[in-house]
Structures are given as C-alpha cells and as structure tokens.
Design an enzyme around this catalytic site. Sequence first.
Site, PDB file in Angstrom:
ATOM      1  CB  ALA A   1      -0.900  -0.008   1.230  1.00 22.10           C
TER       2      ALA A   1
ATOM      3  CB  VAL B   1       5.184   1.133   4.020  1.00 26.68           C
ATOM      4  CG1 VAL B   1       5.063   2.615   3.657  1.00 26.68           C
ATOM      5  CG2 VAL B   1       4.437   0.833   5.325  1.00 26.68           C
ATOM      6  CE  LYS B   2       4.293  -0.426  -5.392  1.00 34.01           C
ATOM      7  NZ  LYS B   2       3.211  -0.762  -6.349  1.00 34.01           N
ATOM      8  CB  VAL B   3       8.571   4.364   0.114  1.00 30.63           C
ATOM      9  CG1 VAL B   3       9.188   5.748   0.231  1.00 30.63           C
ATOM     10  CG2 VAL B   3       7.929   3.950   1.438  1.00 30.63           C
TER      11      VAL B   3
END
Length: 220
Positions: free
Chosen positions: A56, A82-84
């Site tokens: 996400a 966590v997509k960054v």
Amino acid sequence: MELFIDTADITEIKRLNSLGIIDGVTTNPSLVLKAGKNFKEVVRDICQIVDGPVSAEVVATDYDGMIREGQELVKIHKNVVVKVPMTPDGIRAIKYFSSHGIKTNCTLVFSANQALLCAKAGATYVSPFIGRLDDIGQTGMDLIDEIRTVYDNYDFQTQILAASIRHPDHVKQCAISGADVATCPPAIIDQLFKHALTDSGLQKFLDDWKKIPEELRRIV
Ligand code: G3P
C-alpha cells in the site's frame, strides 16, 4: 519465483487467489483510483483475502509525511508492506521503516543505481518498472539482470519485485533472470495458463474418451 497480483480489484483478487498460486498483492494510487473504493478499506479487504504481502503506497512526498502515512498503513493489517517512491525522502523513510521492523517496497525504480540505494536503505522489495522502460524503447529486462548481479555481488537481501509487467514473456524472462517476485495484472496471470496445444490436446482427449463405450469408461 513468487507471483503477486497487481490490482486493487477485489473481485479479480478473489478469483485468482482461489487458484492457490497468488503469493501477494501490489497496489498503487492509480490502481486504487480504478477500484473506486475507500483506500484503507480496499487494503483491509485485500489483506483478508490473500495471506501474503500487500503493498500500500504512501502519497506524501516529504519524509515526515511518509513516516506518518506508513505508520497508519501498517495498522491496517500485519501483512501491509509500505510502498515508497524512489526519492531521497523515500530512501530516508525506507531506512527508518527498515530499522523499525516495517516492511517496505521501493517503487518507480528505473536504474540499477536506484536499486542499489534501495538495498542500502534496507528495502524489503525493490520494484523496477520493466514495462515502462520497454515503452520508451529500452529493454526493461536488462534492468532485472543488472539488479540481480548487483544484489548477488554484495549479498543484498532486498527482493527484486518485477513490476509493470506487459506480457507473459516478461514473467518467463523474470523467472529465468532470477527475479524474486513478478507482480502481474490479472489479465497477464490469465494468459500464463494459455497455450493452443493444451486446448487442442485436451479437446482431442475428451473427444476420444467419448468414443469409448460408456460401460467401459465410467469413472464415478
Ligand atoms: O506496480 C506497479 C505497476 O502497477 C505499474 O504498471 O502498467 O502502470 O507501468 P504500469
């Protein structure tokens, strides 16, 4: 190689997950837009369907905002990754998350140097977008080979999550090149099953079976 589904479409995720070959899910803001539902509810629903990593993406572009958003996203479910984005603030945030036991997926990666930075920051996954490189006349698969070489040279533990997959041949090439994961749109996963000789061969088997006298061919 693990196979992730690249969508926020709950119906498609349920359909393909039922086959037992999906290992995780990736989403991004564009896919969430297509889903047309509440972001955090979609992520929660996905986590309840697929027992695996679910990426996400944060939308903040500053370090403090990324940290705040990432800390909220991981509250949704234990499987949230966590997509960054691949930016200096993004790498700094990944370093923070990795030092606090939060899994990360560094996205929008288009070079081996960017992938090197992801690994040095401790990213769980790096997402090289191979299709978008093909789209501009480059060879996206070369990037997978380059990253594989760099990561193997220094025993980096970041997993190569090949993204922006355009066709089944990308999946095959990723498996040959040693990508750890390929994340595919539902339609590409469907195409992995297809071969004309399988269809014609099955039809021939069924046709020949029906030629056997019924009393000789009953199975159940
Ligand atoms: O996960 C990243 C992927 O969704 C990007 O694919 O087709 O927009 O390049 P695409």
